[in-house]
Design an enzyme around this catalytic site. Structure first.
Site, mmCIF file in Angstrom:
data_model
loop_
_atom_site.group_PDB
_atom_site.id
_atom_site.type_symbol
_atom_site.label_atom_id
_atom_site.label_comp_id
_atom_site.label_asym_id
_atom_site.label_seq_id
_atom_site.Cartn_x
_atom_site.Cartn_y
_atom_site.Cartn_z
ATOM 1 N N TYR A 124 0.819 -1.212 0.000
ATOM 2 C CA TYR A 124 0.000 0.000 0.000
ATOM 3 C C TYR A 124 0.855 1.264 0.000
ATOM 4 O O TYR A 124 0.359 2.331 -0.368
ATOM 5 C CB TYR A 124 -0.920 0.044 1.217
ATOM 6 C CG TYR A 124 -1.892 -1.102 1.356
ATOM 7 C CD1 TYR A 124 -2.094 -2.024 0.329
ATOM 8 C CD2 TYR A 124 -2.607 -1.282 2.535
ATOM 9 C CE1 TYR A 124 -2.982 -3.072 0.480
ATOM 10 C CE2 TYR A 124 -3.498 -2.325 2.694
ATOM 11 C CZ TYR A 124 -3.674 -3.232 1.670
ATOM 12 O OH TYR A 124 -4.548 -4.273 1.832
ATOM 13 N N HIS A 170 1.117 -11.443 2.495
ATOM 14 C CA HIS A 170 0.030 -10.792 1.760
ATOM 15 C C HIS A 170 -0.686 -11.726 0.790
ATOM 16 O O HIS A 170 -1.893 -11.630 0.595
ATOM 17 C CB HIS A 170 0.578 -9.578 1.005
ATOM 18 C CG HIS A 170 -0.467 -8.560 0.696
ATOM 19 N ND1 HIS A 170 -0.180 -7.232 0.496
ATOM 20 C CD2 HIS A 170 -1.814 -8.654 0.549
ATOM 21 C CE1 HIS A 170 -1.287 -6.563 0.256
ATOM 22 N NE2 HIS A 170 -2.295 -7.399 0.271
#
Length: 286
Positions: A52, A117
């Site tokens: 992000y 992730h």
């Protein structure tokens, strides 16, 4: 002020708020302000990731908010998550990336939860990454570890690995009433893992669904509140995202009603499979 968000207890004894603010697509520049706003209205759980690009902003927002009232605001009441991107899989890369994530979070001293992730590398790299995560927990800089976007084969691979000393506490996957992932959820719960639901609001794609519209009228709630409540009643940790303070507050305002069993059944589409985000690494089998 919204009601306090209930806590769930993870398999290592740590507690986690069942409702979080997702920080995907929040820029690093605006993330500090967004996190401070969220803390002001009652959020205590934030979901970031290396991918992000906003770990530093998120951490600094938490630190700034804590510093404004140190007598009454405690770091241990905030839960901060980040994730290791697949580009950093493998023992040495994972070790280095954890160190870098900790550096970006130095203003809040430690990270509550680090997830892998996605499983989109290979078996060797996934397990080497888990080895690095276990070491981080043993060093005390990371409190809990888990996975994201793991399907059952990936979960079995990890749970059956001879090097496993710390079980994952969480599997974070995209979940909503049209993407219930019942088999993955049942597997996780059977092995003591909590399930986090990202994109619980379906990117607003289902706000005009006839059943959602009907239930919104029945309960006097917005479509977003109906979808968040569905996730919570299913036992998930919900991760809705927004950068607008008024929507943050609205998304927390879900503790004054209960969706009936009949309405939950009508809203739940176990036999449908619609990936709202158009990205589903759980199908990857490498």
């Amino acid at each position: 002020m919204s009601p306090s968000v209930p806590l769930k207890t993870l398999n290592n004894g740590a507690t986690i708020p069942e409702l979080a603010l997702g920080l995907w697509e929040t820029t690093n520049a605006e993330c500090s302000r967004v996190v401070e706003d969220a803390l002001d209205v009652g959020y205590r759980h934030f979901d970031s990731a290396q991918h992000y690009g906003n770990e530093k902003g998120a951490s600094e927002g938490i630190a700034k908010w804590l510093s404004e009232d140190p007598a009454n605001r405690r770091r241990e009441d905030i839960f901060y998550t980040t994730k290791i991107t697949e580009a950093n899989h493998g023992y040495e890369k994972a070790k280095a990336s954890i160190k870098e994530s900790l550096k970006k979070a130095e203003s809040i001293k430690y990270i509550d939860l680090v997830l892998i992730h996605s499983p989109m590398s290979n078996r060797e790299k996934r397990l080497e990454t888990w080895k690095a995560l276990q070491e981080a927990v043993n060093e005390g800089t990371v409190k809990s570890i888990g996975v994201s976007n793991y399907a059952i084969p990936h979960l079995k691979e990890l749970l059956e690995w001879e090097g496993l000393t710390i079980k994952p506490v969480i599997n974070q996957v995209e979940i909503n009433p049209w993407l219930t992932r019942k088999e993955i959820v049942d597997f996780c719960h059977a092995h003591g893992m909590e399930v986090e639901a990202y994109c619980p609001l379906t990117r607003c794609k289902k706000f005009d669904d006839p059943i959602v519209v009907k239930l919104s009228k029945t309960y006097g709630k917005t479509p977003a509140q109906i979808l968040i409540k569905w996730s919570l009643q299913k036992g998930f940790i919900a991760l809705p995202k927004t950068t607008h303070k008024e929507r943050m507050l609205s998304n927390l305002d879900v503790y004054d009603f209960t969706i009936s069993p009949e309405d939950m059944k009508e809203l739940t589409h176990d036999n449908e499979y619609q990936v709202i985000c158009n990205w589903d690494p759980t199908v990857y089998r490498g």
